[in-house]
Design an enzyme around this catalytic site. Structure first.
Site, PDB file in Angstrom:
ATOM      1  N   HIS A  63      -3.547   7.280   6.299  1.00 40.07           N
ATOM      2  CA  HIS A  63      -3.629   6.003   5.592  1.00 40.07           C
ATOM      3  C   HIS A  63      -5.001   5.380   5.843  1.00 40.07           C
ATOM      4  CE1 HIS A  63      -2.276   2.528   3.483  1.00 40.07           C
ATOM      5  NE2 HIS A  63      -2.381   1.734   4.521  1.00 40.07           N
ATOM      6  N   CYS A  90       0.797  -1.229   0.000  1.00 38.23           N
ATOM      7  CA  CYS A  90       0.000   0.000   0.000  1.00 38.23           C
ATOM      8  C   CYS A  90       0.826   1.274   0.000  1.00 38.23           C
ATOM      9  CB  CYS A  90      -0.953  -0.009   1.189  1.00 38.23           C
ATOM     10  SG  CYS A  90      -1.834  -1.566   1.367  1.00 38.23           S
ATOM     11  N   GLU A 135      -2.055   4.117  13.765  1.00 39.86           N
ATOM     12  CA  GLU A 135      -1.817   5.401  13.097  1.00 39.86           C
ATOM     13  C   GLU A 135      -2.266   6.560  13.984  1.00 39.86           C
ATOM     14  OE1 GLU A 135      -2.369   7.563   8.741  1.00 39.86           O
ATOM     15  OE2 GLU A 135      -3.641   5.853   9.244  1.00 39.86           O
ATOM     16  N   PHE A 159       2.135  -3.383   3.961  1.00 40.65           N
ATOM     17  CA  PHE A 159       2.460  -4.631   4.644  1.00 40.65           C
ATOM     18  C   PHE A 159       3.957  -4.685   4.935  1.00 40.65           C
ATOM     19  CE2 PHE A 159      -1.127  -7.797   3.359  1.00 40.65           C
ATOM     20  CZ  PHE A 159      -1.996  -7.115   4.186  1.00 40.65           C
ATOM     21  N   LYS A 201     -10.371   7.115   1.996  1.00 39.64           N
ATOM     22  CA  LYS A 201     -10.605   5.771   1.470  1.00 39.64           C
ATOM     23  C   LYS A 201     -12.079   5.367   1.558  1.00 39.64           C
ATOM     24  CE  LYS A 201      -6.025   3.632   1.990  1.00 39.64           C
ATOM     25  NZ  LYS A 201      -5.212   4.773   2.417  1.00 39.64           N
ATOM     26  N   HIS A 215      -9.850   1.198  -0.762  1.00 38.26           N
ATOM     27  CA  HIS A 215      -8.395   1.080  -0.606  1.00 38.26           C
ATOM     28  C   HIS A 215      -7.818   0.670  -1.949  1.00 38.26           C
ATOM     29  CE1 HIS A 215      -4.485   0.535   0.845  1.00 38.26           C
ATOM     30  NE2 HIS A 215      -4.745   0.062   2.051  1.00 38.26           N
TER      31      HIS A 215
END
Length: 396
Positions: free
Chosen positions: A291, A162, A302, A383, A320, A325
């Site tokens: 994010h 991502c 986050e 990831f 998002k 996403h």
């Protein structure tokens, strides 16, 4: 770092094709998510699908590259007259002096999935019309974009989940600083495929309804597809550019293959590095595009990182809920949304988020806020703890 002008950009996703369509949807807090109807997938989840890709074909001279991912790339290159802007830059610098740095997570893997359905029942051989190098191979995207734009400079693909199309800004900035390029096309493209949908479902990360980042009842992600591109140039050369890339921060916390550090240490380091490279402090940032994955652990981590660095004051949100996403295309898409926020003095509210989790501390926006935005921070965390933060701001 020396600021780089963002002289042109384009974006396509489930909200529409072109920056105007996307900006209007973000302003209206519209979501492009809908119940999953992709291919043969039978899952109780929602997706952000770009219509018309099934009928579209890539330009005839690049027919060997035809796959869903490159079709969407072509649509992105055509949107906002991005290809035309690159053509002007090509005349200014020369084709060999413009690099291509793009991100993707799955590239054209759907083409391989479809090819396996058509393999020879006796030998198991894949059909002769399947071109691995030009479709599934990760470099296919950069090769297609470079050929489509008639560029001859260095090209590479970043595939760090991502954070892929955020990290390409760093690749481009370093190549320009080293004198290898005078300008760069950066971006990212990711499209829906069976592996992504079933893979995230198997990890119990997909939401049963539309994406709700930072919501008290959030339950996962809605996967989307999208494309975005930006043209980076040195500031003196890009006369008239309204927005610039001011700073980049990257980190790798390597805490877990699919789970961030619970205190967001890698995320905080990326944000701190981005601010340091821009020679700015937390109080200089007007808005943060988070994010915001919509999962319990990721949003909480986050939130800890942002709250620790910005003292829970700076307005922030995740977009998002509107786009889904976009995985390898998330970084570029959200960077462009920050550019739109700067240009329109609009801090976007979070589509689909109904009630912010009371345990989270950051200044999360559910409704739009009209206020001056001179600098924005965009977070992209992948990831394996691959983190990237970008600082974008008014060029003058």
């Amino acid at each position: 770092m020396q600021p780089l002008a963002i002289s042109h950009y384009s974006v396509v996703n489930c909200l529409g094709a072109g920056s105007r369509a996307v900006a209007e949807a973000i302003h209206d807090r519209r979501s492009g998510l809908a119940p999953c109807d992709f291919e043969t997938v039978v899952l109780d989840t929602w997706i952000g699908r770009v219509p018309g890709l099934e009928e579209l074909r890539v330009r005839s001279d690049l027919g060997v590259y035809d796959c869903r991912n490159n079709r969407l790339a072509q649509r992105g290159l055509e949107a906002d007259d991005f290809a035309g802007a690159v053509a002007v830059a090509r005349k200014r610098y020369g084709a060999a002096r413009i690099g291509v740095f793009v991100g993707t997570s799955t590239s054209g893997i759907l083409e391989a999935e479809l090819a396996y359905r058509r393999r020879d029942p006796q030998s198991g051989a894949l059909p002769p019309g399947f071109h691995y190098a030009e479709t599934q191979n990760t470099f296919s995207l950069a090769d297609f974009v470079r050929r489509y734009l008639a560029l001859e400079g260095p090209a590479c693909v970043v595939s760090s989940a991502c954070s892929s199309s955020a990290k390409v800004f760093g690749n481009a900035a370093r190549m320009i600083a080293a004198g290898v390029c005078d300008a760069a096309v950066v971006g990212g493209v990711d499209t829906l495929c069976l592996m992504t949908l079933y893979g995230f479902h198997s990890l119990e990360l997909t939401s049963r309804g539309p994406y709700r980042p930072f919501d008290a009842e959030r339950d996962g992600i809605s996967i989307g597809e999208g494309a975005g591109f930006a043209l980076l140039e040195r500031m003196p050369a890009a006369i008239g550019a309204a927005v610039a890339l001011l700073g980049i921060g990257e980190s790798s916390d390597a805490f877990h293959m699919s789970t961030p550090h619970p205190e967001g240490l890698g995320a905080k380091l990326a944000m701190e590095s981005a601010l340091a490279s821009a020679e700015l402090g937390p109080s200089d940032v007007d808005y943060i595009n988070l994010h915001g994955t919509g999962t319990r652990t990721n949003d909480a981590a986050e939130d800890q990182a942002v709250s620790a660095l910005f003292d829970a004051v700076t307005p922030c949100s995740s977009t998002k809920g509107a786009t889904g996403h976009l995985l390898g295309a998330a970084g570029i898409t959200e960077a462009i949304i920050c550019i739109l926020a700067i240009g329109r003095d609009l801090m976007p509210g979070s589509a689909n988020t109904r009630s912010v989790d009371p345990t989270l501390k950051c200044n999360y926006l559910v409704a739009n806020r009209e206020a001056r935005v001179r600098r924005a921070l965009s977070n992209s965390f992948g990831f394996g703890g691959s983190n990237c933060s970008l600082v974008l701001g008014a060029a003058a």
